[in-house]
Design an enzyme around this catalytic site. Structure first.
Site, PDB file in Angstrom:
ATOM      1  CG  HIS A   1      46.495  12.974 -62.021  1.00 26.21           C
ATOM      2  ND1 HIS A   1      46.367  12.733 -63.448  1.00 26.21           N
ATOM      3  CD2 HIS A   1      45.116  13.784 -61.964  1.00 26.21           C
ATOM      4  CE1 HIS A   1      45.443  13.314 -64.068  1.00 26.21           C
ATOM      5  NE2 HIS A   1      44.828  14.158 -63.120  1.00 26.21           N
TER       6      HIS A   1
ATOM      7  CE  LYS B   1      43.438   9.886 -61.962  1.00 24.92           C
ATOM      8  NZ  LYS B   1      42.254   9.981 -61.652  1.00 24.92           N
TER       9      LYS B   1
HETATM   10  P1  NAD Z   1      39.121  11.106 -52.540  1.00 18.76           P
HETATM   11  O1  NAD Z   1      39.536   9.735 -52.364  1.00 18.76           O
HETATM   12  O2  NAD Z   1      39.895  12.187 -51.970  1.00 18.76           O
HETATM   13  O3  NAD Z   1      37.407  11.097 -52.234  1.00 18.76           O
HETATM   14  C1  NAD Z   1      36.778  10.093 -52.493  1.00 18.76           C
HETATM   15  C2  NAD Z   1      35.699  10.157 -51.222  1.00 18.76           C
HETATM   16  O4  NAD Z   1      34.389   9.331 -51.750  1.00 18.76           O
HETATM   17  C3  NAD Z   1      36.313   9.548 -49.958  1.00 18.76           C
HETATM   18  O5  NAD Z   1      35.955  10.420 -49.124  1.00 18.76           O
HETATM   19  C4  NAD Z   1      35.349   8.417 -49.967  1.00 18.76           C
HETATM   20  O6  NAD Z   1      35.052   7.883 -48.280  1.00 18.76           O
HETATM   21  C5  NAD Z   1      34.000   8.566 -50.549  1.00 18.76           C
HETATM   22  N1  NAD Z   1      33.294   7.580 -50.738  1.00 18.76           N
HETATM   23  C6  NAD Z   1      33.745   6.340 -51.283  1.00 18.76           C
HETATM   24  N2  NAD Z   1      32.679   5.422 -51.287  1.00 18.76           N
HETATM   25  C7  NAD Z   1      31.590   6.120 -50.987  1.00 18.76           C
HETATM   26  C8  NAD Z   1      30.219   5.630 -50.729  1.00 18.76           C
HETATM   27  N3  NAD Z   1      29.787   4.287 -51.098  1.00 18.76           N
HETATM   28  N4  NAD Z   1      29.451   6.440 -50.433  1.00 18.76           N
HETATM   29  C9  NAD Z   1      29.822   7.743 -50.216  1.00 18.76           C
HETATM   30  N5  NAD Z   1      30.833   8.225 -50.149  1.00 18.76           N
HETATM   31  C10 NAD Z   1      32.005   7.409 -50.655  1.00 18.76           C
HETATM   32  O7  NAD Z   1      39.278  11.129 -54.162  1.00 18.76           O
HETATM   33  P2  NAD Z   1      39.184  12.681 -55.003  1.00 18.76           P
HETATM   34  O8  NAD Z   1      40.515  13.198 -55.250  1.00 18.76           O
HETATM   35  O9  NAD Z   1      38.229  13.477 -54.413  1.00 18.76           O
HETATM   36  O10 NAD Z   1      38.529  11.973 -56.399  1.00 18.76           O
HETATM   37  C11 NAD Z   1      37.268  11.174 -56.452  1.00 18.76           C
HETATM   38  C12 NAD Z   1      37.038  10.939 -57.657  1.00 18.76           C
HETATM   39  O11 NAD Z   1      36.680  12.046 -58.598  1.00 18.76           O
HETATM   40  C13 NAD Z   1      38.024   9.968 -58.577  1.00 18.76           C
HETATM   41  O12 NAD Z   1      37.424   9.065 -59.369  1.00 18.76           O
HETATM   42  C14 NAD Z   1      38.813  11.097 -59.396  1.00 18.76           C
HETATM   43  O13 NAD Z   1      39.523  10.631 -60.473  1.00 18.76           O
HETATM   44  C15 NAD Z   1      37.502  11.829 -59.869  1.00 18.76           C
HETATM   45  N6  NAD Z   1      38.142  13.422 -60.089  1.00 18.76           N
HETATM   46  C16 NAD Z   1      37.370  13.637 -61.445  1.00 18.76           C
HETATM   47  C17 NAD Z   1      37.531  15.065 -61.673  1.00 18.76           C
HETATM   48  C18 NAD Z   1      36.503  15.481 -62.980  1.00 18.76           C
HETATM   49  O14 NAD Z   1      36.650  16.696 -63.359  1.00 18.76           O
HETATM   50  N7  NAD Z   1      35.932  14.530 -63.537  1.00 18.76           N
HETATM   51  C19 NAD Z   1      38.429  15.894 -61.182  1.00 18.76           C
HETATM   52  C20 NAD Z   1      38.900  15.501 -60.164  1.00 18.76           C
HETATM   53  C21 NAD Z   1      38.739  14.004 -59.582  1.00 18.76           C
END
Ligand code: NAD
Length: 268
Positions: free
Chosen positions: A157, A161
């Protein structure tokens, strides 16, 4: 039926912005709210503008409860602490909660299960059709080959991440364990370093690579005596996860409370 009113939590994140764009393009859903963490620089900004679209008239808020009370569902790709908080609020509001967040511990998952007594939760470490199909193949291959074939899962990744192994790698490990009728927790080797000794029969090994902007590559390697089978999925665009999450939200509408997965949504 009316368009489903959806809230995106973590609306300024990589997945959050992709979800805002995906909902804006959908015929079946409308963006009803956008939430970010307290203190985020994105608070008060229009969620559409932040995601590179025109204004959608939805300002990013740090008040999840008020926002969720005006919606039919919430899509949440944030972090474990935020997801546990949102699960309790979504249960209170009796709305669909789609959880893409990875890196959740057993105690976090127990809280999701408690919330799922009151509302629909769809959770998956990977929301894409391709990976969920791959998981089905991995289960089948693991069942067919048996314990003489070693299973190793390799993932890569992007450099930002924060958790490892990826939720998808663990999902694929669970699929291999299911095929072998074993509990992954008793057989998983999450990292190796130094003098590890020989590989134990039946172990499921994980290896993690991080770098650049890779959206998500996963390979499941079945290594036997003198031959190898490798099953690989490469995610090229986060849109696959956002479209899967939207599909999960629409599927969950009107369904009875419970904790569901993408296998249920995709009817695999
Ligand atoms: P990222 O860091 O770009 O985004 C996460 C966002 O959540 C940030 O903007 C952060 O400020 C916000 N956040 C954190 N705490 C918060 C709260 N209490 N209230 C509101 N917002 C809050 O990360 P990303 O790359 O977008 O990934 C996010 C998550 O999704 C990770 O756990 C990643 O592994 C997961 N993910 C899952 C899949 C899937 O298919 N299940 C696919 C991609 C990413």
């Amino acid at each position: 039926m009316d368009k489903m009113r959806l809230v995106v939590v973590g609306a300024a994140g990589r997945m959050g912005q992709m979800l805002v764009r995906t909902i804006a393009e959908s015929q079946d859903a409308v963006l009803a709210g956008a939430v970010e963490r307290r203190g985020s620089a994105a608070l008060g900004r229009d969620a559409g503008e932040l995601a590179g679209l025109g204004p959608l008239g939805v300002a990013i808020s740090d008040d999840p409860l008020t926002t969720l009370l005006q919606a039919d569902g919430v899509i949440d790709f944030t972090g474990p602490a935020a997801t546990v908080e949102i699960a309790a609020l979504a249960a209170q509001a009796r709305i669909v909660h789609v959880v893409g967040t990875t890196g959740m511990l057993a105690e976090d998952l127990a809280k999701l299960e408690a919330a799922a007594r009151h509302a629909v939760i769809v959770r998956s470490g990977n929301m894409s059709l391709g990976v969920n199909l791959l998981a089905g193949l991995v289960e089948k291959v693991a069942r067919t080959l048996g314990i003489d074939w070693d299973v190793e899962i390799l993932e890569m990744h992007h450099r930002m991440k924060v958790d490892a192994p990826s939720g998808t790698a663990l999902l694929l490990g669970e699929a291999a364990a299911k095929g072998r009728d074993i509990a992954l927790a008793d057989h998983s080797v999450r990292s190796r370093d130094g003098h590890t000794g020989a590989r134990k029969p039946g172990d499921v090994g994980f290896a993690t690579l991080r770098g650049g902007t890779v959206v998500g590559d996963h390979s499941v390697i079945f290594a036997g005596a003198g031959e190898r089978i490798e099953l690989t999925h490469r995610a090229e665009d986060r849109g696959i996860f956002a479209r899967g999450a939207l599909r999960a939200a629409l599927w969950g509408r009107g369904r009875k409370p419970g904790l569901y997965s993408m296998v249920d949504v995709l009817e695999l």
